[in-house]
Design an enzyme around this catalytic site. Structure first.
Site, PDB file in Angstrom:
ATOM      1  N   GLY A 326       0.820  -1.204   0.000  1.00  0.00           N
ATOM      2  CA  GLY A 326       0.000   0.000   0.000  1.00  0.00           C
ATOM      3  C   GLY A 326       0.857   1.258   0.000  1.00  0.00           C
ATOM      4  O   GLY A 326       1.965   1.295  -0.541  1.00  0.00           O
ATOM      5  N   SER A 327       0.362   2.293   0.665  1.00  0.00           N
ATOM      6  CA  SER A 327       1.048   3.591   0.641  1.00  0.00           C
ATOM      7  C   SER A 327       2.349   3.610   1.427  1.00  0.00           C
ATOM      8  O   SER A 327       3.100   4.589   1.334  1.00  0.00           O
ATOM      9  CB  SER A 327       0.115   4.675   1.177  1.00  0.00           C
ATOM     10  OG  SER A 327      -0.966   4.881   0.287  1.00  0.00           O
ATOM     11  N   THR A 328       2.646   2.561   2.192  1.00  0.00           N
ATOM     12  CA  THR A 328       3.954   2.511   2.866  1.00  0.00           C
ATOM     13  C   THR A 328       5.086   2.385   1.844  1.00  0.00           C
ATOM     14  O   THR A 328       6.258   2.567   2.195  1.00  0.00           O
ATOM     15  CB  THR A 328       4.027   1.330   3.848  1.00  0.00           C
ATOM     16  OG1 THR A 328       3.866   0.096   3.139  1.00  0.00           O
ATOM     17  CG2 THR A 328       2.946   1.442   4.917  1.00  0.00           C
TER      18      THR A 328
END
Length: 690
Positions: A326-328
């Site tokens: 994801g956005s990590t």
């Protein structure tokens, strides 16, 4: 008229007979002498050994298995001695009748019979097999009084493995189990065959398996004189066994317990490590299992419950669970842009909540438009549009080449077995992964979603934690490790295990500083600002939401209308303190929704524990477990006070009384009801909620 005998003829016949008889006797004595010479001279050593073996027996002495400790010396795996009732099938005339008769003296359950039957199928007929383990003193006395009735049945003292804290850290510690046929054949083909004589159990998982050689020890031997009936009369000689080495982990089991408690009944994983050494401080996979179930041989019902559960408690999610980051993934994309020169920190993109490529619209999570964003604001506000554009500029192979040294999609080399790679996509990877030519082609549109950690990207939390530690450590990568040393059981000398030399990825310090500043901004004004409000330290992090199932481009995500196992995963990567990181972590809570609302609060409590020595209050713990937490609530407890629960080698106190359990349940219910009235900890307006 009397016939006169021919004396000379008679004498001649007599002499012939005597000669023949003498020759026969002489030949017989010659044969006896030859046989005697053969036996006494040529067969002396062999016959002497046989005679000695008839008089004596060599008995292997199984060594005590080494202990497993955490970094503070708390015992996580130990041994205890107990009596077992054992049967040697080859010495029993009627096995069924014998077991039926034993049941009248010793309590033998159906699960004991099932285990015995399975052991018979896996073992040889002359081996002694346990039908009941851990007999009480009363049961030992009852059987001893009637032992004469049961030839081939005996009581033996055996060492049993014990895991004092049960399910706590079970995926790391592992368990031991009876040696199966494949393992037996492997041992017979190795140089350790002699060292495993008399050994019935071997490490099956985790540290127990990976450090089997150090934990097992050296088998001893004892020579005893036996009677005609085969019973030991006296000991002639002995070479004692050497216990296995004590293995010390880098794990802080108190921190491990805190994290596992915060997960509650939810599924997920967390890996926390020291960025400067690679030492793993917490290695959590939820749900867990009780390794004590496997020590005697797990019964069918328990095995089915573990193996068929939809929650897969036997899966080590930290090591083998692969998820989209994801956005990590965005901070690493930013670092790639800076290192390759594709973007400057001041480069601005207009984020209007969507980005179109090739007729396909890629949307922002929550459809929130952020307007003009540079690199700092793109990370802090979690702009999908910025990183869609960046992924298109970089291309799949450039992303692959930058992410590979960070450890994404690679085996990290951690010192327990079973690690999986996940997928770090590239054009070459796709050509190898698919068979049909049309599937092997890489399409430009497939690159776009990679920029926000979706698409083909699937990594383990161990890989994400190592990459985070490497990034905040200035691009210096350490191999993660769980075992930091072994202790000799005889000399008591601790031998630290040397760590592998670190690898410098060559990041420019100014680029590292830019990304780290943005990650700190996430906790101050970004997606996890509410979670870290009032913290006594400065930290950095990045929230993420990883899709469990694909959502159509025209559809909107609505977790309330989806099955629980289809909802998004909550992800968070973080480090602290910001200026000199001592801990970096990655955490995922499966099917829990937003990273800011569910995963980040767990990271906050971990940092509070490690850096401030604070333990969540009871109401705060319940809030975290239910995904209703932001910043800690209530008065935090001191970690030093909570440490008394797990002091020394003693496990936590035993089961409470029914009244105490009911009171605790009522209190927890009251706290949960109060928390349910609080507003959910969503991110501030104008920020993507992942």
């Amino acid at each position: 008229m009397t016939e006169l005998r021919n004396v000379e003829a008679d004498l001649s016949r007599f002499r012939a007979r005597v000669l023949v008889a003498s020759l026969v006797v002489l030949c017989a004595f010659a044969l006896l002498a030859a046989r005697l010479v053969y036996l006494q001279v040529y067969r002396h050593a062999d016959l002497n050994e046989q005679a000695e073996s008839n008089r004596t027996a060599i008995v292997p002495i199984v060594p005590n298995r080494g202990l497993i400790l955490d970094r503070n010396g708390i015992v996580l795996a130990t041994n205890y001695s107990a009596y077992t009732l054992e049967i040697t099938p080859s010495k029993v005339e009627n096995l069924e009748e014998t077991i039926a008769a034993l049941e009248k003296i010793i309590d033998i359950q159906l699960r004991d019979k099932r285990r015995f039957k399975r052991l018979r199928e896996e073992s040889k007929n002359f081996e002694s097999l346990p039908i009941r383990t851990r007999l009480t003193d009363e049961e030992v006395a009852r059987f001893a009084a009637q032992r004469f009735r049961f030839p081939g049945v005996d009581i033996k003292a055996r060492l049993f493995r014990s895991y004092p804290y049960g399910e706590l850290g079970s995926h790391v510690v592992g368990y031991i189990g009876r040696i199966n046929q494949a393992e037996k054949e492997s041992i017979e083909d190795s140089d350790d065959e002699g060292n495993y004589r008399g050994t019935d159990y071997i490490g099956k998982l985790g540290v127990e398996q990976s450090f089997e050689q150090q934990l097992h020890g050296t088998t001893g031997v004892e020579q005893v004189e036996t009677s005609a009936g085969g019973r030991a009369v006296r000991k002639l000689a002995s070479n004692p066994a050497t216990p296995g080495n004590t293995v010390m982990l880098s794990l802080d089991i108190r921190l491990q317990k805190l994290v596992e408690d915060m997960f509650g009944d939810r599924r997920g994983a967390l890996v926390a490590m020291d960025p400067k050494t690679g030492d793993v401080l917490a290695f959590v996979s939820k749900p867990t299992f009780d390794p004590n179930l496997f020590v005697d041989g797990i019964d069918t019902e328990s095995w089915q419950a573990l193996n068929e559960s939809i929650d897969k408690p036997l899966l080590n999610r930290a090591l083998r669970g692969t998820y989209p980051p994801g956005s990590t993934y965005k901070p690493f994309m930013a670092m790639a842009a800076l290192q390759t020169g594709k973007r400057s920190p001041s480069f601005i993109i207009n984020d209007n909540a969507s980005w179109t490529f090739g007729g396909h619209t890629f949307r922002s999570h929550g459809d929130i438009a952020l307007g003009s964003v540079d690199m700092y604001r793109a990370i802090v506000k979690s702009s999908n549009v910025y990183f869609y554009s960046l992924a298109n500029d970089l291309g799949v192979d450039a992303m692959h080449d930058f992410m590979k040294p960070l450890g994404f999609g690679q085996i990290t080399g951690i010192d327990i077995n079973g690690e999986v790679r996940g997928v770090l996509p590239s054009q070459e990877w796709k050509r190898k992964a698919y068979k049909r030519p049309e599937q092997q082609k890489w399409y430009p549109g497939e690159t776009i979603s990679l920029g926000i950690g979706q698409g083909y990207n699937t990594f383990t939390m161990l890989q994400l934690a190592q990459a985070t530690a490497t990034l905040v450590n200035g691009g210096v990568k350490h191999k993660p490790r769980l075992v930091i040393g072994t202790q000799d059981p005889v000399t008591r000398v601790m031998h630290p295990l040397p760590a592998d030399p670190p690898e410098d990825l060559g990041y420019k310090p100014e680029n590292v500083a830019i990304v780290r500043k943005a990650l700190v901004g996430v906790t101050q004004e970004g997606t996890s600002a509410r979670v870290f409000a009032g913290a006594g330290y400065l930290s950095g992090g990045k929230t993420g939401t990883a899709q469990a199932v694909t959502i159509g481009q025209k559809d909107k995500y609505n977790g309330a209308k989806m099955e629980e196992h289809q909802r998004d995963h909550a992800v968070y990567m973080a480090f602290a303190p910001a200026d000199d990181p001592k801990i970096a972590l990655a955490v995922i809570v499966e099917n829990a929704g937003w990273g800011a609302g569910v995963a980040a609060p767990i990271a906050r409590r971990v940092f509070d524990y490690v850096l401030l020595g604070q333990y969540p209050s009871e109401e705060d713990m319940v809030a975290v477990q239910k995904g209703l937490a932001a910043a800690p609530i209530g008065q935090p407890r001191q970690a030093a006070e909570m440490a008394g629960v797990m002091s020394g080698s003693n496990p936590a106190p035993g089961p409470t009384t029914a009244a105490a359990a009911a009171a605790a349940k009522a209190k927890a219910a009251a706290i949960a009801e109060a928390l349910s009235k609080l507003p959910p900890p969503m991110a501030a307006a104008g920020i993507n909620p992942d």
